[in-house]
Design an enzyme around this catalytic site. Sequence first.
Site, PDB file in Angstrom:
ATOM      1  N   SER A 144      -9.755  10.831   4.630  1.00 25.90           N
ATOM      2  CA  SER A 144      -9.054  11.951   4.003  1.00 25.90           C
ATOM      3  C   SER A 144      -9.535  13.264   4.596  1.00 25.90           C
ATOM      4  O   SER A 144     -10.691  13.369   5.031  1.00 25.90           O
ATOM      5  CB  SER A 144      -9.339  11.958   2.499  1.00 25.90           C
ATOM      6  N   TYR A 157     -15.686  13.112  -4.474  1.00 32.29           N
ATOM      7  CA  TYR A 157     -14.737  12.329  -3.664  1.00 32.29           C
ATOM      8  C   TYR A 157     -14.883  12.703  -2.186  1.00 32.29           C
ATOM      9  O   TYR A 157     -14.949  11.834  -1.312  1.00 32.29           O
ATOM     10  CB  TYR A 157     -13.316  12.624  -4.159  1.00 32.29           C
TER      11      TYR A 157
HETATM   12  N1  LIG Z   1      -3.014  10.209  -2.309  1.00 34.91           N
HETATM   13  C1  LIG Z   1      -3.643  11.105  -1.562  1.00 34.91           C
HETATM   14  O1  LIG Z   1      -3.442  12.332  -1.688  1.00 34.91           O
HETATM   15  C2  LIG Z   1      -4.604  10.635  -0.496  1.00 34.91           C
HETATM   16  C3  LIG Z   1      -4.961  11.558   0.501  1.00 34.91           C
HETATM   17  C4  LIG Z   1      -5.870  11.175   1.490  1.00 34.91           C
HETATM   18  C5  LIG Z   1      -6.403   9.896   1.467  1.00 34.91           C
HETATM   19  N2  LIG Z   1      -6.031   9.016   0.475  1.00 34.91           N
HETATM   20  C6  LIG Z   1      -6.666   7.694   0.486  1.00 34.91           C
HETATM   21  O2  LIG Z   1      -5.684   6.719   0.762  1.00 34.91           O
HETATM   22  C7  LIG Z   1      -6.057   5.497   0.125  1.00 34.91           C
HETATM   23  C8  LIG Z   1      -4.879   4.972  -0.672  1.00 34.91           C
HETATM   24  O3  LIG Z   1      -4.527   5.942  -1.664  1.00 34.91           O
HETATM   25  P1  LIG Z   1      -3.115   5.954  -2.408  1.00 34.91           P
HETATM   26  O4  LIG Z   1      -2.627   7.342  -2.393  1.00 34.91           O
HETATM   27  O5  LIG Z   1      -2.261   4.871  -1.886  1.00 34.91           O
HETATM   28  O6  LIG Z   1      -3.593   5.680  -3.893  1.00 34.91           O
HETATM   29  P2  LIG Z   1      -3.328   4.478  -4.924  1.00 34.91           P
HETATM   30  O7  LIG Z   1      -1.901   4.092  -4.909  1.00 34.91           O
HETATM   31  O8  LIG Z   1      -3.961   4.938  -6.193  1.00 34.91           O
HETATM   32  O9  LIG Z   1      -4.172   3.264  -4.299  1.00 34.91           O
HETATM   33  C9  LIG Z   1      -5.559   3.111  -4.492  1.00 34.91           C
HETATM   34  C10 LIG Z   1      -5.883   1.651  -4.280  1.00 34.91           C
HETATM   35  O10 LIG Z   1      -7.297   1.460  -4.412  1.00 34.91           O
HETATM   36  C11 LIG Z   1      -7.487   0.279  -5.155  1.00 34.91           C
HETATM   37  N3  LIG Z   1      -8.804   0.203  -5.741  1.00 34.91           N
HETATM   38  C12 LIG Z   1      -9.450   1.117  -6.507  1.00 34.91           C
HETATM   39  N4  LIG Z   1     -10.652   0.645  -6.868  1.00 34.91           N
HETATM   40  C13 LIG Z   1     -10.765  -0.585  -6.314  1.00 34.91           C
HETATM   41  C14 LIG Z   1     -11.779  -1.579  -6.327  1.00 34.91           C
HETATM   42  N5  LIG Z   1     -12.938  -1.423  -6.990  1.00 34.91           N
HETATM   43  N6  LIG Z   1     -11.571  -2.722  -5.636  1.00 34.91           N
HETATM   44  C15 LIG Z   1     -10.408  -2.929  -4.972  1.00 34.91           C
HETATM   45  N7  LIG Z   1      -9.408  -2.039  -4.930  1.00 34.91           N
HETATM   46  C16 LIG Z   1      -9.599  -0.875  -5.601  1.00 34.91           C
HETATM   47  C17 LIG Z   1      -6.382   0.322  -6.193  1.00 34.91           C
HETATM   48  O11 LIG Z   1      -6.244  -0.953  -6.778  1.00 34.91           O
HETATM   49  P3  LIG Z   1      -5.904  -1.199  -8.360  1.00 34.91           P
HETATM   50  O12 LIG Z   1      -4.419  -1.436  -8.432  1.00 34.91           O
HETATM   51  O13 LIG Z   1      -6.715  -2.408  -8.694  1.00 34.91           O
HETATM   52  O14 LIG Z   1      -6.346   0.036  -9.110  1.00 34.91           O
HETATM   53  C18 LIG Z   1      -5.223   0.715  -5.283  1.00 34.91           C
HETATM   54  O15 LIG Z   1      -4.752  -0.418  -4.595  1.00 34.91           O
HETATM   55  C19 LIG Z   1      -7.299   5.797  -0.719  1.00 34.91           C
HETATM   56  O16 LIG Z   1      -8.454   5.433   0.019  1.00 34.91           O
HETATM   57  C20 LIG Z   1      -7.257   7.317  -0.856  1.00 34.91           C
HETATM   58  O17 LIG Z   1      -8.548   7.853  -1.040  1.00 34.91           O
HETATM   59  C21 LIG Z   1      -5.129   9.358  -0.484  1.00 34.91           C
END
Ligand SMILES: NC(=O)c1ccc[n+]([C@@H]2O[C@H](COP(=O)([O-])OP(=O)(O)OC[C@H]3O[C@@H](n4cnc5c(N)ncnc54)[C@H](OP(=O)(O)O)[C@@H]3O)[C@@H](O)[C@H]2O)c1
Length: 251
Positions: A144, A157
């Site tokens: 990120s 974070y």
């Molecule tokens: N959205 C943003 O603005 C953004 C920006 C930059 C980077 N990112 C990064 O991109 C990645 C995906 O984010 P997203 O936006 O797609 O968010 P998201 O839809 O909330 O996805 C997060 C994922 O992490 C999983 N997770 C959380 N804790 C876990 C654990 N203990 N073991 C296994 N899985 C776990 C969740 O699974 P559950 O269904 O079990 O909760 C879900 O599949 C993340 O690493 C995030 O930090 C996001």
Amino acid sequence: MKDAFGLPQSLLVLGGTSEIALATVRRLVARRTRTVWLAGRPSPGLDTAAEQLRGLGAEVRTVAFDALDPESHEAALGKVFAEGDIDLVLLAFGILGDQAHDEREPLNAVRVAQTNYTGAVSAGLVAARSLQAQGHGSLVVLSSVAGERARRANFIYGSSKAGLDAFAQGLGDALHGTGVHVMVVRPGFVRSRMTEGMAEAPLATTPEAVATAIELGLRRRSETVWVPGALRVVMSALRHLPRTVFRRLPV
Ligand SMILES: NC(=O)c1ccc[n+]([C@@H]2O[C@H](COP(=O)([O-])OP(=O)(O)OC[C@H]3O[C@@H](n4cnc5c(N)ncnc54)[C@H](OP(=O)(O)O)[C@@H]3O)[C@@H](O)[C@H]2O)c1
């Protein structure tokens, strides 16, 4: 095996319900991907995600995976690689936490760090070893921009992503020349479940835009991908601002 354009036939998502990951998988299934493993904490959401991808024509299986249980990672990923080669591992799990709350509750902050950083160190090394054993494949890591420079508003974070980013870069260097490619993806604010209800940051983007950038990065065998691309320049400027100035910015 990947095709001549670097796109995978088989892939494994760590964090199988991630909106960014699922947008990426949909895009790749529309290209060439046929076999998909969704690794995640068992939930109706994981089953629904698998079912939706089956509807697009992919052969989809799920496997239990918890980032917070590193001792189980070897067995979870071993089960997947035992079934056949995996061309792409997408490391997509992560939690944002609640900065103000987590500052008051250090154990919650530790949970953010353990999920985003130590969970990824473990899963990343296990995945890298399996990819290296088969002699090819890509490991794509969702880092990120928050890790580029810690902000007052989300340094818990941000620091976990800084650690993850540094780890993934080092792993990429360690694997250089082995046939295994590591790509670090640095999105800015993405409109997904993770950011629902939050005020949008400038240059906000979508899971689909991240998916497009990941596909392009795979085709080019890029090592770093910013989404949107303009953030590379913005963050380069922000990174070099003096602390006294940076602290006063409304970021
Ligand atoms: N959205 C943003 O603005 C953004 C920006 C930059 C980077 N990112 C990064 O991109 C990645 C995906 O984010 P997203 O936006 O797609 O968010 P998201 O839809 O909330 O996805 C997060 C994922 O992490 C999983 N997770 C959380 N804790 C876990 C654990 N203990 N073991 C296994 N899985 C776990 C969740 O699974 P559950 O269904 O079990 O909760 C879900 O599949 C993340 O690493 C995030 O930090 C996001």
